[in-house]
Enzyme design. Sequence first.
Site, PDB file in Angstrom:
ATOM      1  NE  ARG A 118       8.422  -7.819  -5.956  1.00 24.07           N
ATOM      2  CZ  ARG A 118       9.473  -8.319  -5.312  1.00 24.07           C
ATOM      3  NH1 ARG A 118       9.839  -7.833  -4.143  1.00 24.07           N
ATOM      4  NH2 ARG A 118      10.167  -9.303  -5.832  1.00 24.07           N
ATOM      5  CB  ALA A 124      -3.679  -9.719  -4.220  1.00 22.38           C
ATOM      6  CG  HIS A 125      -0.925  -5.678  -3.812  1.00 26.32           C
ATOM      7  ND1 HIS A 125      -0.843  -4.617  -4.676  1.00 26.32           N
ATOM      8  CD2 HIS A 125      -2.213  -5.714  -3.412  1.00 26.32           C
ATOM      9  CE1 HIS A 125      -2.017  -4.041  -4.780  1.00 26.32           C
ATOM     10  NE2 HIS A 125      -2.860  -4.691  -4.021  1.00 26.32           N
ATOM     11  CG  HIS A 126       0.208  -5.561   2.642  1.00 24.45           C
ATOM     12  ND1 HIS A 126      -0.538  -4.537   3.173  1.00 24.45           N
ATOM     13  CD2 HIS A 126       0.924  -6.076   3.670  1.00 24.45           C
ATOM     14  CE1 HIS A 126      -0.281  -4.429   4.461  1.00 24.45           C
ATOM     15  NE2 HIS A 126       0.613  -5.347   4.792  1.00 24.45           N
TER      16      HIS A 126
END
EC number: 2.3.1.191
Length: 359
Positions: free
Chosen positions: A226, A247-249
């Site tokens: 997230r 990975a995130h974003h």
Amino acid sequence: MPQELVYTLQQLADLLKVEVQGNTETPISGVEEISEAQSHHVTFLDNEKYSRFIKNTEAGAIILSKAQAQKYGHLNKNFLIVSEFPSIAFQKCIELFIPPIDSGFPGIHPTAVIHPTAHIGKDVFLEPYAVICQHAQIGDSSHIGAGSVIGAFSTLGEHCYVHPKVVIRERVVIGKRVIVQPGAIIGACGFGYITNAFGRHKHLKHLGQVIIEDDVEIGANTTIDRGRFKNSVIREGTKIDNQVQIAHHVEVGKHSMIVAQAGIAGSTKIGNHVIIGGQTGITGHISITDHVIMMAQTGVTKSISSPGIYGGAPARPYQEIHRQVAKIRGLPKLEERLGMLEEKVKGLSAQSEEAQITP
């Protein structure tokens, strides 16, 4: 095991809605690749590099395109003729002859744990020890495998299939007809830390969600984190192989494909219809435009703004790699020529020195 199915060639053609050429009464009861097929098998030819097998194959029927049927029509074999993409028709044959094998646990198993506030749709399967947390929503006709966890406030659309031992964390949104293979983890916190004055690392809370749109497939042991503030998004129709790290974003566009062991660092945006080869690494905070193909083990260190095929580390156009490889292959000959030139220069220098000494 399910009972063996047998179709005549004509029946099979009718089911596939394709033309038939040859003995329409030929019995077909299975599928096989062209090099191994026997008289009761249907097979296909999609890639012409396997055309060497078509003359001697014992297959009861071969799925071909119209162009291929004209090319190989003189072989006097049974053909099922499609307009294009024989592999798609062959996939339909696989689904006819080899139906999926379910776990044998219909409905909601008594060991499944369902929070009182969770909503379970119609015709949902919950296998043994599945856990549905508070306010989670499971759409109609979805299937949750043994030992899988659907986190609090997460939603799954209709006709999703979550295989065993999957973890879908809190506030994840999953669309319709999504398939998640065993061991995948969706919605874990991203790898975000802050280092204090004493050199100690403190994890940053991640408040974003993971959004998975319709018809996405996620491979075994793949992880999608997230975002810290914004959401990580996988757009419609994208297919992700095993052991991929997102990975995130990160945002991945529509109908893209990510092959095994690829890694995409945080806040990177991937376009539509992108193919990411196995073990490719993509750095963070960049963007990849639509219709880009990255060869296996590509190292992407900056944004790619032009469609095309890329490879190498750092990533560069495929044609450029070919030119560089050709030059590298020529280095031994170049070294040999340089050696010869050095010898000639030495000889000329010696002659020049002798000429200067001679009165």
